[in-house]
Design a protein around this motif. Structure first.
Motif, mmCIF file in Angstrom:
data_model
loop_
_atom_site.group_PDB
_atom_site.id
_atom_site.type_symbol
_atom_site.label_atom_id
_atom_site.label_comp_id
_atom_site.label_asym_id
_atom_site.label_seq_id
_atom_site.Cartn_x
_atom_site.Cartn_y
_atom_site.Cartn_z
ATOM 1 N N THR A 183 21.306 -13.161 -12.719
ATOM 2 C CA THR A 183 21.241 -11.696 -13.377
ATOM 3 C C THR A 183 19.940 -10.913 -12.681
ATOM 4 N N LEU A 206 25.218 -3.893 -12.485
ATOM 5 C CA LEU A 206 25.091 -5.228 -12.772
ATOM 6 C C LEU A 206 26.029 -5.662 -13.859
ATOM 7 N N LEU A 251 25.700 -4.760 -17.145
ATOM 8 C CA LEU A 251 24.794 -5.305 -18.024
ATOM 9 C C LEU A 251 24.882 -4.236 -19.318
ATOM 10 N N GLN A 275 15.650 -8.031 -19.054
ATOM 11 C CA GLN A 275 15.486 -8.360 -17.706
ATOM 12 C C GLN A 275 14.309 -7.514 -16.974
#
Length: 104
Positions: A14, A37, A39, A47
């Motif tokens: 990730t 991504l 997410l 992150q």
């Protein structure tokens, strides 16, 4: 030339995908990163915070009309760490390639 240096902080898939995306842009909007991504808001925030605490990313929060927007940018430290990590991965892969198939 970039010094090869494996980076445990960047290596998880990730974060590697996030840093690679940021390396290809000057700034990237939170919504773009989230979609690219795949997410959730909270996962991307986590992150970005981890990378920001390490000095690899800087974020900017600003108002766009009545909405708050966040964008992120890779710092020079983060860019150097990313390039060093990629060089280390390339060395690992090159070492695993049989000599007869290695490019000249």
């Amino acid at each position: 030339m970039t010094e090869a240096r494996f980076d445990e902080l960047i290596h998880p898939s990730t974060r590697l995908s996030l840093v690679a995306t940021l390396a290809a842009a000057d700034w990237a909007e939170f919504a773009f990163l989230k979609e690219r991504l795949g997410l959730s808001d909270s996962a991307l925030s986590k992150q970005l915070t981890t990378l920001e605490e390490a000095g690899y990313v800087t974020t900017e929060r600003r108002l766009d009309g009545s909405r708050r927007k966040v964008r992120a940018q890779l710092t020079s430290t983060g860019r150097a760490a990313f390039h060093g990590h990629i060089a280390a991965l390339q060395e690992i892969v090159a070492g695993a390639t049989p000599p007869a198939t290695r490019p000249n």
